[in-house]
Motif scaffolding. Structure first.
Motif, short mmCIF file in Angstrom:
data_model
loop_
_atom_site.label_atom_id
_atom_site.label_comp_id
_atom_site.label_asym_id
_atom_site.label_seq_id
_atom_site.Cartn_x
_atom_site.Cartn_y
_atom_site.Cartn_z
N THR A 1 0.82 -1.22 0.00
CA THR A 1 0.00 0.00 0.00
C THR A 1 0.84 1.26 0.00
O THR A 1 0.37 2.31 -0.44
N GLY A 2 2.07 1.19 0.49
CA GLY A 2 2.89 2.38 0.60
C GLY A 2 2.47 3.29 1.74
O GLY A 2 2.87 4.46 1.80
N VAL A 3 1.67 2.77 2.67
CA VAL A 3 1.16 3.55 3.80
C VAL A 3 1.38 2.73 5.07
O VAL A 3 1.08 1.53 5.10
N ARG A 4 1.87 3.39 6.09
CA ARG A 4 2.10 2.74 7.37
C ARG A 4 1.19 3.37 8.43
O ARG A 4 0.96 4.57 8.43
N LEU A 5 0.65 2.54 9.33
CA LEU A 5 -0.20 3.02 10.41
C LEU A 5 0.61 3.17 11.69
O LEU A 5 1.38 2.28 12.05
N VAL A 6 0.41 4.29 12.35
CA VAL A 6 1.13 4.60 13.58
C VAL A 6 0.12 4.91 14.67
O VAL A 6 -0.84 5.68 14.44
N LEU A 7 0.31 4.32 15.83
CA LEU A 7 -0.58 4.62 16.96
C LEU A 7 -0.26 6.01 17.47
O LEU A 7 0.80 6.25 18.06
N PHE A 8 -1.15 6.94 17.23
CA PHE A 8 -0.92 8.34 17.58
C PHE A 8 -1.19 8.61 19.05
O PHE A 8 -0.44 9.32 19.72
N SER A 9 -2.27 8.05 19.57
CA SER A 9 -2.63 8.30 20.98
C SER A 9 -3.45 7.12 21.49
O SER A 9 -4.41 6.71 20.83
N GLN A 10 -3.04 6.58 22.64
CA GLN A 10 -3.80 5.50 23.26
C GLN A 10 -4.98 6.05 24.05
O GLN A 10 -4.94 7.18 24.55
N ALA A 11 -6.00 5.23 24.17
CA ALA A 11 -7.18 5.62 24.95
C ALA A 11 -6.88 5.49 26.44
O ALA A 11 -6.16 4.59 26.87
N VAL A 12 -7.43 6.39 27.21
CA VAL A 12 -7.30 6.36 28.67
C VAL A 12 -8.70 6.27 29.27
O VAL A 12 -9.70 6.65 28.64
N ALA A 13 -8.77 5.75 30.46
CA ALA A 13 -10.06 5.58 31.13
C ALA A 13 -10.70 6.94 31.38
O ALA A 13 -10.08 7.81 32.01
N PRO A 14 -11.92 7.17 30.91
CA PRO A 14 -12.57 8.47 31.13
C PRO A 14 -12.99 8.65 32.58
O PRO A 14 -13.25 7.67 33.29
N SER A 15 -13.06 9.89 33.00
CA SER A 15 -13.46 10.19 34.38
C SER A 15 -14.96 10.44 34.51
O SER A 15 -15.50 10.38 35.62
N THR A 16 -15.62 10.74 33.42
CA THR A 16 -17.06 11.02 33.45
C THR A 16 -17.77 10.14 32.43
O THR A 16 -17.18 9.72 31.42
N ALA A 17 -19.03 9.88 32.68
CA ALA A 17 -19.83 9.04 31.77
C ALA A 17 -20.23 9.84 30.54
O ALA A 17 -20.41 11.06 30.59
N ALA A 18 -20.38 9.14 29.44
CA ALA A 18 -20.80 9.79 28.20
C ALA A 18 -22.31 9.86 28.06
O ALA A 18 -22.82 10.63 27.25
N SER A 19 -23.03 9.07 28.83
CA SER A 19 -24.49 9.08 28.76
C SER A 19 -25.02 10.38 29.36
O SER A 19 -24.34 11.02 30.17
N PRO A 20 -26.25 10.79 29.00
CA PRO A 20 -26.80 12.05 29.49
C PRO A 20 -26.92 12.06 31.01
O PRO A 20 -27.20 11.04 31.65
N SER A 21 -26.72 13.22 31.61
CA SER A 21 -26.87 13.36 33.06
C SER A 21 -28.34 13.30 33.45
O SER A 21 -29.23 13.45 32.61
N ARG A 22 -28.60 13.09 34.71
CA ARG A 22 -29.99 12.96 35.16
C ARG A 22 -30.78 14.25 34.97
O ARG A 22 -31.93 14.20 34.51
#
Length: 224
Positions: free
Chosen positions: A149-170
Motif C-alpha cells: 500500500t505504501g502507507v504505514r499506520l502509527v498509533l498516535f494516541s492511546q485511549a485512557v479511562a474516562p473520568s465522566t460518563a458519556a451518557s446524558p446526566s440525570r
C-alpha cells in the motif's frame, strides 16, 4: 312570569359548571409532567456508559504522497470493525468478537489521515481496553500490508479511562423528557376537537307567540 326565575337558575348553573370545568389546555401540563417523570426515571435507571478513544494515523512511506495516505485512512477506518480485525482484538479486549462489534465505532475525516477508534463500556477501564485493543489490531494488520500500500499506520494516541460518563446526566434526561412531553401535549391540543362557545344569548327564550314575522310586517306597511 314563572319562566324568568327558571331561566336565571339555568344560567347560574351553566356559569357554575363552566367555572369548575376542566380547562381545555389540561393535556399540556399533564403530558409535560409525565415526560419529566419518565426522563428522570431513565436518568436514574439507565446504566452509565463510558467512551474512550484511541487515534491511529496513516503515514505515507517513501515514494507515496499525502493523498494516498488520506485515501487509505478512509479504507482502514471502514475495516477497523470488520470480523478479521475484531477477531484479532477480542483476546486483548477480553470481549468476544460479536460483542466487541457492538461496543466499538470508528470515525474518519476526509481532510485528515487520522482514524478515531472509540470503545464503549459500563466501566471506564473496559472502554479504554476495547479502544486500544482494536487500535493495536488495526495497526498490525495495516503495517503487514505496508509494502503493497505504501502507507504505514502509527498509533498516535492511546485511549485512557474516562473520568465522566458519556451518557446524558440525570437533570438533562429529565429536561429532555419534560420538553418531549410538553410537545406531545401541545400537539394534542391542536388535533383535539374544539368545544362550542357558549354565550348567554344562546339561552334567551324565543319570542312569545303571535309576534309577526318580518315578512308580515313588510306586507302590513305596504297596505298602509
Amino acid at each position: 312570569m314563572t319562566d324568568a326565575p327558571k331561566e336565571e337558575l339555568d344560567t347560574r348553573r351553566i356559569f357554575r359548571r363552566r367555572r369548575f370545568a376542566t380547562p381545555v389546555w389540561w393535556p399540556l401540563p399533564v403530558c409535560a409532567l409525565v415526560g419529566l417523570a419518565g426522563g428522570a426515571a431513565y436518568g436514574v435507571l439507565a446504566p452509565r456508559a463510558y467512551d474512550a478513544t484511541s487515534y491511529v494515523v496513516a503515514v505515507p512511506e517513501t515514494g507515496s504522497d499525502a493523498a494516498t495516505a488520506l485515501g487509505f485512512a478512509q479504507a482502514y477506518g471502514r475495516i477497523s470493525t470488520s470480523t478479521a480485525t475484531l477477531a484479532y482484538a477480542q483476546t486483548a479486549a477480553g470481549v468476544p468478537a460479536r460483542t466487541l462489534g457492538r461496543h466499538v465505532r470508528t470515525e474518519t475525516s476526509p481532510e485528515s489521515p487520522m482514524i478515531g477508534i472509540t470503545g464503549t463500556a459500563t466501566r471506564p477501564g473496559k472502554a479504554a481496553d476495547i479502544a486500544n485493543a482494536v487500535a493495536d489490531a488495526l495497526t498490525l494488520s495495516g503495517n503487514g500490508a505496508a509494502k503493497n500500500t505504501g502507507v504505514r499506520l502509527v498509533l498516535f494516541s492511546q485511549a485512557v479511562a474516562p473520568s465522566t460518563a458519556a451518557s446524558p446526566s440525570r437533570p438533562l434526561a429529565a429536561a429532555v423528557g419534560g420538553c418531549a412531553g410538553g410537545l406531545v401535549g401541545a400537539l394534542a391540543l391542536l388535533v383535539r376537537p374544539r368545544r362550542k362557545q357558549w354565550s348567554p344569548a344562546s339561552n334567551v327564550p324565543a319570542p312569545a307567540g303571535n309576534v309577526p314575522a318580518p315578512a308580515e310586517l313588510a306586507q302590513v306597511k305596504e297596505h298602509v
